[in-house]
Design an enzyme around this catalytic site. Structure first.
Site, PDB file in Angstrom:
ATOM      1  N   HIS A 447      -8.769 -21.919  20.835  1.00  8.22           N
ATOM      2  CA  HIS A 447      -7.311 -21.304  20.103  1.00  8.22           C
ATOM      3  C   HIS A 447      -6.438 -22.319  21.367  1.00  8.22           C
ATOM      4  O   HIS A 447      -5.286 -21.528  20.759  1.00  8.22           O
ATOM      5  CB  HIS A 447      -7.260 -19.664  20.876  1.00  8.22           C
ATOM      6  CG  HIS A 447      -5.955 -19.479  20.452  1.00  8.22           C
ATOM      7  ND1 HIS A 447      -4.815 -19.067  21.212  1.00  8.22           N
ATOM      8  CD2 HIS A 447      -5.978 -19.057  19.497  1.00  8.22           C
ATOM      9  CE1 HIS A 447      -3.431 -18.479  20.446  1.00  8.22           C
ATOM     10  NE2 HIS A 447      -3.864 -18.374  19.639  1.00  8.22           N
ATOM     11  N   HIS A 604       6.841 -16.568  19.466  1.00  9.14           N
ATOM     12  CA  HIS A 604       5.645 -17.234  19.360  1.00  9.14           C
ATOM     13  C   HIS A 604       5.171 -18.274  20.231  1.00  9.14           C
ATOM     14  O   HIS A 604       4.039 -18.489  21.117  1.00  9.14           O
ATOM     15  CB  HIS A 604       4.565 -18.467  18.283  1.00  9.14           C
ATOM     16  CG  HIS A 604       3.608 -18.004  18.026  1.00  9.14           C
ATOM     17  ND1 HIS A 604       2.832 -19.820  17.891  1.00  9.14           N
ATOM     18  CD2 HIS A 604       2.612 -17.696  17.638  1.00  9.14           C
ATOM     19  CE1 HIS A 604       1.375 -19.051  18.092  1.00  9.14           C
ATOM     20  NE2 HIS A 604       1.295 -18.170  17.657  1.00  9.14           N
TER      21      HIS A 604
END
Length: 698
Positions: A447, A604
């Site tokens: 990720h 985010h």
């Protein structure tokens, strides 16, 4: 600790989506943006049912709940989800029917029913049906010779109840009792809202839904038959499919097979239009093996996921004021623009922090990669792709670099949820061009967002890096707020080189000097940092934690934050999505405040600040990276967190955090009872929210 100290993840997520829905309910939001937020609310719900509700159904079968409150029965959670969603869906319907739709009409925008059409328009739509739709549609009947058809995930369908005409039957009783079912899948190759080109008024835009057009031409699809009833419906299937990577010889093939299985997975939700025949509902309930709690009647016959044609209209007065990202200061200097300085010399001079979407992704990250591809002195390019767009500029660039003889390594995360199919295609195209494609570490999802460029400079080889909080996705970089650091400092680039060795080889090195890497030492390091603030607070020294992320769920982190609060540490958490920590509880979390920012951009970025006894906040520790404080991020993913050391860059981050903490327009505060309250501007505060303030700052 007792279960009362936790907020359930599933319920907290619903509270998050309620805040998204509020942007549609809020009349301060421009009209077409309100339509868009209804679409986002629906899209979020689709993913929630596919992943979370699908997983809960498996837990229900096993009788085990995976949340922090282990004693809860999954059946209770599923029932609570339904009870919580029902009023939100009613709010959505009321907002659409009683507010947004009339407001659209006032602007000359009409989404019409068949009965609303003029006679000439009906003729035009009928001609459109016969020339465009009729050849494509495939009615599927159900009878002894035709089994119940497979209904794919999130596809829109019409269910039709038919019977033969009266003279076909031997008796009136047989005529009255006959019920034949047919399903028509609405094609996705056509717009779900058809723009009526026959203009009655040039100032108006008029549409009719594909669904309505088909429903009013059933006589052409079932000639000679009588239509007893019709209704629209949609099914959602479980996407929470578990596979054991340890048994998979080929990860690419495993993910491909998982995508096939997802298409045929169990149905977890049936949505249908109002006033549907009970016969039709019961038939679908039986065939799809559903219980009553899994069936949702919509009080409107609108699929908000199909509203893109409306939102894409060129009506700037009904949307947010357009924002054009600015070129980052370092890349718009006269020396850089004239070509006197290169991307690499600019990064070599000073670390550069970029903040998207306020600063241009194209003129920073894309420029960096383009320079690396075209520079003959660059020896290697290494990049970790988590999500990337179908039209990504990076794929052809990496292929170009490989064809030019550079060493190119691209890590493609095949398990990026709902982007698996695209990433499989990306991986195969890169492999064909000679790029070294790797899929990361077995058992871990990769990720982190990192790029490493290795360059020959005179007698030495120097590396340059980008570490970000967001995906290398050109489109989402215009909608998501993310931070990225460019650096040429050896301690940073050496760590990133080690990280790629971990991802592509069998390196188990934990000797990282600057980066904090999950799952190697990230959770331990964060717990140490929180504990250190607790120690400082007990000693009477300055102690503060500010952490910004998407979601908070890890039990150990939450317990450490509770302990820090009890030690006197001031803790501010800025969490856009769900939060399992319960703030403001006397004796437990009085020093913890949780804020959520919802607005035109999706928050985010992940930012972490630890004061560490410093009298001046800029002397504290600042970190950015890819990881939320969730168990999956800290223990089951490869994540990278990097410190920000330059004082000027620290100042930018500190100012950003302060803007969000003092936001009186977009901010919501989480109360101890698990509910969020939206802040309202006072007479003495600015009516602008975080996003508008940031745009003005740039």
């Amino acid at each position: 600790m007792s279960q009362g100290v936790w907020i359930d993840r599933e319920m907290s997520w619903i509270k998050f989506n309620q805040r998204v829905l509020n942007e549609a309910l809020d009349k301060r939001t421009p009209l077409l943006e309100r339509v868009n937020f209804l679409q986002i609310f629906n899209t979020n719900l689709d993913e929630y049912f596919m992943k979370r509700v699908g997983g809960l159904k498996r837990q229900k079968i096993a009788g085990i709940y995976s949340g922090l409150n282990k004693n809860i029965d999954p059946v209770e959670i599923l029932l609570e989800i339904r009870n919580s969603l029902t009023p939100l869906l009613k709010q959505q319907a009321d907002c659409w029917n009683n507010d947004i739709l009339p407001s659209l009409n006032q602007e000359g925008l009409y989404l019409l029913n068949w009965s609303d059409l003029y006679s000439a328009e009906k003729l035009w739509v009928s001609a459109y049906f016969h020339s465009h739709l009729f050849p494509v549609l495939t009615p599927l009947s159900v009878d002894p010779g035709h089994p119940f058809p497979f209904i794919s995930n999130l596809s829109n369908s019409l269910g039709v109840l038919l019977r033969h005409p009266r003279d076909y039957h031997e008796s009136e009783e047989a005529y009255q009792e006959e019920s034949l079912f047919a399903r028509i899948k609405l094609p996705t190759t056509f717009p779900q809202w058809i723009s009526i080109k026959l203009k009655q008024n040039p100032k108006e835009e008029r549409w009719i839904s594909l669904k309505q057009v088909v429903a009013h031409h059933l006589d052409a699809l079932f000639p000679g038959m009588e239509v007893r009833d019709t209704f629209s419906f949609r099914v959602t299937r479980n996407a929470d499919l578990e596979r054991d990577e340890e048994d998979a010889e080929d990860l690419l093939e495993m993910i491909t097979e998982e995508l096939r299985e997802r298409r045929f997975a169990d149905v977890v939700r049936l949505e249908h239009s109002p006033e549907a025949s009970r016969i039709l509902v019961e038939l679908l309930k039986f065939e799809l093996e559903l219980n009553e709690d899994e069936i949702y009647e919509n009080s409107f016959d609108i699929d908000f996921s199909s509203m893109s044609s409306l939102f894409s209209l060129n009506r700037p007065s009904l949307k947010y004021k357009p924002w054009t990202p600015v070129i980052p200061q370092a890349f718009r200097s006269e020396e850089f623009q004239s070509g006197e300085k290169s991307v690499f010399s600019t990064i070599r001079d000073n670390d550069i922090l970029v903040h998207h979407p306020y600063e241009s992704f194209q003129h920073s990250v894309e420029t960096f990669v383009i320079a690396a591809v075209n520079d003959p002195q660059v020896l290697a390019i290494k990049m970790a792709l988590y999500r990337t767009g179908a039209d990504s500029p990076f794929i052809p660039l990496l292929i170009q670099a490989a064809e030019a003889g550079k060493q190119v390594v691209c890590l493609v995360e095949l398990k990026a949820r709902f982007d698996e199919e695209r990433n499989i295609q990306v991986a195969r195209s890169l492999e064909k061009a000679g790029v070294h494609v790797v899929y990361g570490v077995v058992g871990l999802k990769t990720h982190c967002k990192v790029i490493l460029v290795v360059r020959q400079e005179s007698e030495e080889v120097r590396s340059y890096a980008h570490i970000g909080t967001g995906n290398y996705h050109s489109n989402t970089a215009k909608l998501y707020t993310d931070l990225g650091l460019f650096t040429a400092k050896n301690q940073f680039t050496d760590d990133i080189s080690k990280l790629f060795h971990f991802l592509t080889g069998h390196s188990l090195s934990q000797n990282y000097r600057k980066l904090i890497i999950a799952p190697l030492q990230m959770k331990t390091r964060f717990l140490e940092l929180i504990a250190f603030e607790s120690k400082l607070a007990r000693e009477g020294r300055p102690a503060q934690i500010i952490a910004k992320m998407n979601s908070l769920e890890d039990r150990d982190i939450i317990e450490a934050l509770y302990a820090a609060s009890q030690s006197g540490v001031q803790i501010d958490l800025i969490i856009r999505g769900f939060c399992c920590l319960r703030p403001q509880v006397p004796g437990l979390s009085e020093q913890i405040r949780v804020t959520s920012i919802i607005g035109r951009f999706l928050e985010h970025s992940r930012i972490f600040f630890f004061q560490q006894g410093a009298q001046i906040p800029l002397d504290g520790l600042y970190l950015i990276g890819s990881a939320d404080w969730m168990s999956r991020n800290l223990t089951a993913r490869v994540e990278a967190i990097v410190p920000i050391e330059d004082r000027l860059l620290k100042s930018r981050i500190y100012d950003l955090l302060q803007v969000m903490l003092h936001d009186q327009r977009q901010a919501w505060e989480l109360n101890a009872d698990g509910n969020y309250v939206q802040r309202r501007p006072s007479a003495h505060s600015t009516p602008l929210g975080t996003h508008e303030i940031q745009m003005k700052m740039y």
